[in-house]
Motif scaffolding. Structure first.
Motif, PDB file in Angstrom:
ATOM      1  N   ALA A   1      -4.348   0.928  -5.797  1.00 30.89           N
ATOM      2  CA  ALA A   1      -4.683   2.344  -6.034  1.00 30.89           C
ATOM      3  C   ALA A   1      -6.192   2.566  -5.977  1.00 30.89           C
ATOM      4  N   HIS A   2      -6.981   1.575  -6.441  1.00 30.11           N
ATOM      5  CA  HIS A   2      -8.449   1.709  -6.359  1.00 30.11           C
ATOM      6  C   HIS A   2      -8.895   1.758  -4.905  1.00 30.11           C
TER       7      HIS A   2
ATOM      8  N   ASN B   1       0.844  -1.195   0.000  1.00 31.88           N
ATOM      9  CA  ASN B   1       0.000   0.000   0.000  1.00 31.88           C
ATOM     10  C   ASN B   1       0.885   1.252   0.000  1.00 31.88           C
TER      11      ASN B   1
ATOM     12  N   VAL C   1       2.415   1.643  -3.538  1.00 34.91           N
ATOM     13  CA  VAL C   1       1.476   2.171  -4.528  1.00 34.91           C
ATOM     14  C   VAL C   1       1.144   3.643  -4.228  1.00 34.91           C
TER      15      VAL C   1
ATOM     16  N   GLY D   1       4.571   5.613  -4.910  1.00 34.15           N
ATOM     17  CA  GLY D   1       5.246   5.431  -6.201  1.00 34.15           C
ATOM     18  C   GLY D   1       6.715   5.052  -6.041  1.00 34.15           C
TER      19      GLY D   1
ATOM     20  N   ASP E   1       1.180 -10.754  -9.152  1.00 37.46           N
ATOM     21  CA  ASP E   1       0.931 -10.436 -10.561  1.00 37.46           C
ATOM     22  C   ASP E   1      -0.327  -9.595 -10.765  1.00 37.46           C
ATOM     23  N   HIS E   2      -1.346  -9.809  -9.929  1.00 40.66           N
ATOM     24  CA  HIS E   2      -2.652  -9.226 -10.244  1.00 40.66           C
ATOM     25  C   HIS E   2      -3.193  -8.222  -9.230  1.00 40.66           C
ATOM     26  N   ASN E   3      -2.692  -8.252  -7.998  1.00 43.34           N
ATOM     27  CA  ASN E   3      -3.378  -7.476  -6.952  1.00 43.34           C
ATOM     28  C   ASN E   3      -2.565  -6.321  -6.364  1.00 43.34           C
ATOM     29  N   VAL E   4      -1.457  -5.980  -7.009  1.00 41.77           N
ATOM     30  CA  VAL E   4      -0.650  -4.880  -6.453  1.00 41.77           C
ATOM     31  C   VAL E   4      -1.106  -3.529  -7.008  1.00 41.77           C
ATOM     32  N   ASP E   5      -1.051  -3.368  -8.333  1.00 40.79           N
ATOM     33  CA  ASP E   5      -1.396  -2.062  -8.912  1.00 40.79           C
ATOM     34  C   ASP E   5      -2.803  -1.622  -8.536  1.00 40.79           C
ATOM     35  N   ARG E   6      -3.707  -2.610  -8.407  1.00 40.20           N
ATOM     36  CA  ARG E   6      -5.100  -2.286  -8.117  1.00 40.20           C
ATOM     37  C   ARG E   6      -5.304  -1.716  -6.704  1.00 40.20           C
TER      38      ARG E   6
END
Ligand code: PLP
Length: 355
Positions: free
Chosen positions: A257-258, A179, A182, A185, A250-255
């Motif tokens: 930000a939501h 967290n 993200v 940055g 692979d799938h749950n890091v960038d998100r």
């Protein structure tokens, strides 16, 4: 669009593994983890070590075990661990540092879970037969009860440098490190630089059903491996659960930000409600702390009324509620939660003192 009847904002641990995550877990190659023969566990350990910029990492059942192992590796009984007074190791690990490592904790009065190098310097005691020996500094990134606060990099580094000047070991409880990554940055290995060991949790915002890791240099991990066995954390075909970690990276890091955007929406919406106080400017990640003192109700009463309407939050003190956004909560859910809170709390307005 589907409307959920229950919105769980009590914690980011309340996520359920998605169908895609379950499918990935089901086909994971496995072996005996205790013999280092589980290829999925090995892959996850290497991946997290690289992510955190450490030589090695060890897969564990929980981040609590990761913290307790790290404390034990770094200390001797009677030593002092320096941490913020809001730290998870103080407030939520069942006295583990006292029982498992025989250490004292010097609780610093930080700001929103963060302390300064100067506070560390002044907490280190003189040498002498009367004094416990300060041995370890532990910093929580993000600071959970501090409000999901992100440590600024300079402050984190200054704390690690102060620790080093005084010969103290350094640990980062990075249960929600991603967290912080993200939100800031700044890559994970920059946050962890100067920290000898790092706890990394898979069951918070990353959405896994089980697991955490502790990372460090080879000597640290060698000692940690013994404690993993001793504490009963060594598993067998653990690749079946470790696979969730690979999937999440692979799938749950960038998100995440939501989740941070949704926390902003939640905080701004709730802040409009009479009797509620939120430090919206300090909602930095996915945790929203809500002061309900002005409603004339206790946090527990507010939580119960919300629960009766299908919104679960946690009461963290008599006046504070914690609401957490995560991957099983959509923007529409958050908006609905705000609307429900508005209804529930408007009924108490007559009893609430004016502000
Ligand atoms: C949740 C949490 C932990 C412990 O994680 P578990 O995997 O539930 O044991 C440790 N530190 C912090 C800051 C946490 O929020």
């Amino acid at each position: 669009m589907e409307t959920k009847t229950f919105i769980d904002l009590s914690s980011d641990t309340q996520t359920k593994p998605s169908q895609a995550m379950r499918a990935f877990m089901a086909q994971a190659p496995v072996g005996d983890e205790q013999k280092q023969e589980d290829p999925t566990v090995n892959a996850l350990q290497e991946r997290v070590a690289a992510l955190l910029g450490k030589e090695a990492a060890l897969y564990l059942p929980s981040a609590t075990m990761a913290n307790e192992i790290a404390i034990k590796v770094h200390t001797q009984p009677g030593d002092e661990v320096i941490a913020d007074r809001t730290a998870h190791i103080i407030n939520a690990e069942a006295g583990g540092p006292a029982v498992l490592s025989g250490v004292m904790i010097r609780a610093l009065d930080g700001t929103r879970g963060l302390f300064t190098a100067e506070q560390v310097e002044s907490a280190v005691r003189r040498e002498g037969p009367h004094y416990p020996r300060a041995r370890l500094v532990s910093a929580e990134q993000t600071a959970n009860l501090g409000g999901g606060t992100v440590w600024p990099l300079e402050q984190l580094r200054a704390v690690a440098e102060a620790a080093r000047r005084h010969g103290l070991h350094t640990h980062m409880d990075g249960a929600r490190l991603m967290n912080a990554v993200v939100a800031s940055g700044i890559p994970a290995h920059e946050h962890t630089r100067g920290y000898e060991s790092v706890t990394f949790c898979l069951t918070k915002g990353l959405g896994c059903p089980v697991g955490a890791l502790v990372a460090g240099d080879r000597a640290f991990i060698k000692a940690a491996l013994v404690l993993k066995h001793r504490f009963g954390g060594a598993m067998r075909q653990a690749g079946i659960i470790a696979a969730a970690g690979l999937y999440a990276l692979d799938h749950n890091v960038d998100r995440l930000a939501h989740d941070h955007t949704n926390a902003q929406i939640l905080a701004r919406g709730l802040a409009e409600i009479h009797g509620i106080k939120i430090d919206v400017a300090h909602v930095e990640t996915n945790l929203v702390f809500v002061d309900v003192a002005g409603t004339g109700l206790t946090a527990q009463e507010v939580a119960s009324r919300l629960l009766a309407r299908g919104v679960r939050v946690g009461a963290t003190s008599r006046t504070l509620i914690r609401a957490v956004t995560h991957l099983d909560v959509s923007q529409a859910d958050v908006q609905r939660a705000v609307a429900i809170a508005q209804e529930v709390l408007s009924k108490t307005r007559a009893g609430a003192p004016g502000e």
